[in-house]
Design a protein around this motif. Structure first.
Motif, PDB file in Angstrom:
ATOM      1  N   LYS A 161      45.332  37.168  38.084  1.00 52.29           N
ATOM      2  CA  LYS A 161      44.413  37.978  38.887  1.00 52.29           C
ATOM      3  C   LYS A 161      43.435  38.739  37.995  1.00 52.29           C
ATOM      4  CE  LYS A 161      46.706  39.173  43.175  1.00 52.29           C
ATOM      5  NZ  LYS A 161      47.402  40.216  43.916  1.00 52.29           N
ATOM      6  N   ARG A 162      43.962  39.331  36.918  1.00 47.66           N
ATOM      7  CA  ARG A 162      43.096  40.082  36.010  1.00 47.66           C
ATOM      8  C   ARG A 162      42.053  39.167  35.363  1.00 47.66           C
ATOM      9  NH1 ARG A 162      47.037  42.464  32.198  1.00 47.66           N
ATOM     10  NH2 ARG A 162      48.691  42.006  33.635  1.00 47.66           N
ATOM     11  N   ARG A 163      42.438  37.976  35.002  1.00 43.20           N
ATOM     12  CA  ARG A 163      41.495  37.022  34.401  1.00 43.20           C
ATOM     13  C   ARG A 163      40.411  36.634  35.396  1.00 43.20           C
ATOM     14  NH1 ARG A 163      45.370  32.810  31.164  1.00 43.20           N
ATOM     15  NH2 ARG A 163      46.042  34.269  29.551  1.00 43.20           N
ATOM     16  N   LEU A 164      40.834  36.401  36.633  1.00 45.67           N
ATOM     17  CA  LEU A 164      39.858  36.026  37.654  1.00 45.67           C
ATOM     18  C   LEU A 164      38.891  37.173  37.944  1.00 45.67           C
ATOM     19  CD1 LEU A 164      42.041  33.984  40.158  1.00 45.67           C
ATOM     20  CD2 LEU A 164      40.295  33.115  38.614  1.00 45.67           C
ATOM     21  N   GLN A 165      39.391  38.402  37.968  1.00 43.76           N
ATOM     22  CA  GLN A 165      38.524  39.552  38.204  1.00 43.76           C
ATOM     23  C   GLN A 165      37.584  39.793  37.035  1.00 43.76           C
ATOM     24  OE1 GLN A 165      41.187  42.770  39.076  1.00 43.76           O
ATOM     25  NE2 GLN A 165      41.525  42.118  41.186  1.00 43.76           N
ATOM     26  N   ALA A 166      38.025  39.504  35.812  1.00 43.99           N
ATOM     27  CA  ALA A 166      37.188  39.694  34.641  1.00 43.99           C
ATOM     28  C   ALA A 166      36.042  38.680  34.613  1.00 43.99           C
ATOM     29  CB  ALA A 166      38.022  39.576  33.377  1.00 43.99           C
ATOM     30  N   GLN A 167      36.264  37.495  35.191  1.00 43.69           N
ATOM     31  CA  GLN A 167      35.237  36.455  35.201  1.00 43.69           C
ATOM     32  C   GLN A 167      34.149  36.764  36.203  1.00 43.69           C
ATOM     33  OE1 GLN A 167      37.175  32.743  35.837  1.00 43.69           O
ATOM     34  NE2 GLN A 167      38.002  32.629  33.744  1.00 43.69           N
ATOM     35  N   VAL A 168      34.460  37.525  37.234  1.00 42.68           N
ATOM     36  CA  VAL A 168      33.493  37.811  38.301  1.00 42.68           C
ATOM     37  C   VAL A 168      32.526  38.850  37.904  1.00 42.68           C
ATOM     38  CG1 VAL A 168      33.220  38.707  40.642  1.00 42.68           C
ATOM     39  CG2 VAL A 168      35.068  37.147  40.109  1.00 42.68           C
TER      40      VAL A 168
END
Length: 83
Positions: A76-83
């Protein structure tokens, strides 16, 4: 096909239960465990073996759940960082 799976599961479950009963009947020698000065009451060996099995069956899935939660939060943190 569903009935065949149920029948196989039922037979497998009965074999496991039969094995546990035989194991319990064969391991009736009284045993006391000593751990860090603490002494358990004398109980049949099978009690300790089956108890350890049940604890392992509870701890194993719990550890898997914790690992899954950690991995999901990292993702989740990785996905949020990509956005």
């Amino acid at each position: 096909m569903r009935n065949v799976k149920r029948a196989v599961l039922a037979v497998f479950s009965l074999l496991i239960m039969f094995g546990v009963v035989i194991f319990t009947l064969e391991n009736q020698q009284p045993t006391a465990l000593i751990f860090l000065g603490w002494r358990s009451p004398e109980l049949p060996q099978s009690f300790f073996f089956i108890g350890a099995l049940l604890v392992g069956m509870a701890v194993g899935p719990l550890m898997g759940f914790i690992a899954y939660q950690r991995k999901a939060s990292r993702l989740k943190r990785r996905l949020q960082a990509q956005v």
